[in-house]
Design a protein around this motif. Structure first.
Motif, PDB file in Angstrom:
ATOM      1  N   LEU A 166       0.884  -1.113  -0.035  1.00  0.00           N
ATOM      2  CA  LEU A 166      -0.006   0.225   0.243  1.00  0.00           C
ATOM      3  C   LEU A 166       1.039   1.167   0.007  1.00  0.00           C
ATOM      4  N   LEU A 167       0.532   2.244  -0.869  1.00  0.00           N
ATOM      5  CA  LEU A 167       1.264   3.504  -1.096  1.00  0.00           C
ATOM      6  C   LEU A 167       0.412   4.828  -0.942  1.00  0.00           C
ATOM      7  N   THR A 168       1.036   5.799  -0.650  1.00  0.00           N
ATOM      8  CA  THR A 168       0.609   7.042  -0.408  1.00  0.00           C
ATOM      9  C   THR A 168       0.427   7.434  -2.072  1.00  0.00           C
ATOM     10  N   PRO A 169      -0.637   8.269  -2.334  1.00  0.00           N
ATOM     11  CA  PRO A 169      -0.564   9.001  -3.792  1.00  0.00           C
ATOM     12  C   PRO A 169       1.042   9.522  -4.281  1.00  0.00           C
ATOM     13  N   GLU A 170       1.822  10.086  -3.259  1.00  0.00           N
ATOM     14  CA  GLU A 170       3.213  10.644  -3.623  1.00  0.00           C
ATOM     15  C   GLU A 170       4.155   9.590  -3.934  1.00  0.00           C
ATOM     16  N   ALA A 171       4.089   8.627  -2.934  1.00  0.00           N
ATOM     17  CA  ALA A 171       4.888   7.430  -3.187  1.00  0.00           C
ATOM     18  C   ALA A 171       4.646   6.395  -4.449  1.00  0.00           C
ATOM     19  N   PHE A 172       3.373   6.294  -4.674  1.00  0.00           N
ATOM     20  CA  PHE A 172       2.723   5.804  -6.008  1.00  0.00           C
ATOM     21  C   PHE A 172       3.275   6.429  -6.966  1.00  0.00           C
ATOM     22  N   LEU A 173       3.384   7.898  -7.156  1.00  0.00           N
ATOM     23  CA  LEU A 173       3.712   8.444  -8.447  1.00  0.00           C
ATOM     24  C   LEU A 173       5.239   8.379  -8.534  1.00  0.00           C
ATOM     25  N   LYS A 174       5.952   8.425  -7.409  1.00  0.00           N
ATOM     26  CA  LYS A 174       7.504   8.294  -7.651  1.00  0.00           C
ATOM     27  C   LYS A 174       7.900   6.882  -8.040  1.00  0.00           C
ATOM     28  N   LYS A 175       7.210   5.805  -7.459  1.00  0.00           N
ATOM     29  CA  LYS A 175       7.390   4.498  -7.842  1.00  0.00           C
ATOM     30  C   LYS A 175       6.959   4.245  -9.185  1.00  0.00           C
ATOM     31  N   LEU A 176       6.045   4.878  -9.856  1.00  0.00           N
ATOM     32  CA  LEU A 176       5.676   4.802 -11.066  1.00  0.00           C
ATOM     33  C   LEU A 176       6.516   5.233 -12.057  1.00  0.00           C
ATOM     34  N   SER A 179      -2.064  -1.930 -10.270  1.00  0.00           N
ATOM     35  CA  SER A 179      -2.316  -1.401  -9.300  1.00  0.00           C
ATOM     36  C   SER A 179      -3.859  -0.841  -9.261  1.00  0.00           C
ATOM     37  N   ARG A 180      -4.406  -0.484  -7.962  1.00  0.00           N
ATOM     38  CA  ARG A 180      -5.654  -0.092  -7.993  1.00  0.00           C
ATOM     39  C   ARG A 180      -5.639   1.091  -7.053  1.00  0.00           C
ATOM     40  N   PHE A 181      -6.565   2.023  -7.115  1.00  0.00           N
ATOM     41  CA  PHE A 181      -6.961   3.274  -6.182  1.00  0.00           C
ATOM     42  C   PHE A 181      -7.790   2.799  -5.011  1.00  0.00           C
ATOM     43  N   SER A 219      -9.049  11.758   6.811  1.00  0.00           N
ATOM     44  CA  SER A 219      -7.985  12.477   6.337  1.00  0.00           C
ATOM     45  C   SER A 219      -7.325  11.903   5.176  1.00  0.00           C
ATOM     46  N   GLY A 220      -6.757  12.784   4.315  1.00  0.00           N
ATOM     47  CA  GLY A 220      -5.819  12.215   3.206  1.00  0.00           C
ATOM     48  C   GLY A 220      -6.624  11.751   1.915  1.00  0.00           C
ATOM     49  N   PHE A 221      -5.925  11.260   1.120  1.00  0.00           N
ATOM     50  CA  PHE A 221      -6.406  11.430  -0.298  1.00  0.00           C
ATOM     51  C   PHE A 221      -6.547   9.926  -0.796  1.00  0.00           C
ATOM     52  N   GLY A 222      -6.396   8.839  -0.124  1.00  0.00           N
ATOM     53  CA  GLY A 222      -6.676   7.532  -0.234  1.00  0.00           C
ATOM     54  C   GLY A 222      -5.093   6.979  -0.529  1.00  0.00           C
ATOM     55  N   GLN A 223      -5.183   5.583  -1.124  1.00  0.00           N
ATOM     56  CA  GLN A 223      -3.892   4.805  -1.301  1.00  0.00           C
ATOM     57  C   GLN A 223      -4.124   4.153  -2.330  1.00  0.00           C
ATOM     58  N   PHE A 224      -2.731   3.490  -2.750  1.00  0.00           N
ATOM     59  CA  PHE A 224      -2.876   3.085  -4.062  1.00  0.00           C
ATOM     60  C   PHE A 224      -2.371   1.564  -3.631  1.00  0.00           C
ATOM     61  N   GLU A 225      -3.102   0.333  -3.900  1.00  0.00           N
ATOM     62  CA  GLU A 225      -2.423  -0.899  -3.693  1.00  0.00           C
ATOM     63  C   GLU A 225      -1.710  -1.418  -5.145  1.00  0.00           C
ATOM     64  N   VAL A 226      -0.522  -1.551  -4.852  1.00  0.00           N
ATOM     65  CA  VAL A 226       0.472  -2.044  -6.028  1.00  0.00           C
ATOM     66  C   VAL A 226       0.957  -3.515  -5.940  1.00  0.00           C
ATOM     67  N   GLN A 227       0.678  -4.243  -6.939  1.00  0.00           N
ATOM     68  CA  GLN A 227       1.047  -5.615  -7.146  1.00  0.00           C
ATOM     69  C   GLN A 227       2.188  -5.771  -7.760  1.00  0.00           C
ATOM     70  N   TYR A 228       3.272  -6.372  -7.500  1.00  0.00           N
ATOM     71  CA  TYR A 228       4.422  -6.369  -8.322  1.00  0.00           C
ATOM     72  C   TYR A 228       4.545  -7.833  -9.156  1.00  0.00           C
ATOM     73  N   LYS A 229       5.387  -7.574 -10.240  1.00  0.00           N
ATOM     74  CA  LYS A 229       5.542  -8.869 -11.251  1.00  0.00           C
ATOM     75  C   LYS A 229       6.271  -9.993 -10.384  1.00  0.00           C
ATOM     76  N   HIS A 230       7.201  -9.597  -9.710  1.00  0.00           N
ATOM     77  CA  HIS A 230       7.841 -10.809  -8.778  1.00  0.00           C
ATOM     78  C   HIS A 230       7.847 -10.173  -7.344  1.00  0.00           C
TER      79      HIS A 230
END
Length: 66
Positions: A14-24, A34-36, A44-55
């Motif tokens: 799970l990543l914050t929007p800022e961390a998700f954009l950097k990782k992307l 990934s999904r929002f 509070s806040g802007f939600g999270q992104f769940e990121v699934q990695y290939k490996h």
């Protein structure tokens, strides 16, 4: 001095929007999908992104116990 770091193997994170954009922008090739996740009403806040990695990847575990 030797320092040992604990880590765990994971394929989802799970990543914050800022961390998700950097990782992307830096590691897009590692992301399978990934999904929002919207914040709950009144939360509070802007939600999270769940990121699934290939490996699975190693992530550090920060324990406060000495």
């Amino acid at each position: 001095m030797t320092m040992t770091l604990s880590s765990t193997l994971t394929d989802t994170e799970l990543l914050t929007p800022e961390a998700f954009l950097k990782k992307l922008s830096e590691e897009k090739h590692l992301i399978k999908q990934s999904r929002f996740i919207a914040p709950r009403l009144g939360q509070s806040g802007f939600g999270q992104f769940e990121v699934q990695y290939k490996h699975p990847i190693f992530r550090p575990v920060f324990d406060c116990d000495p």
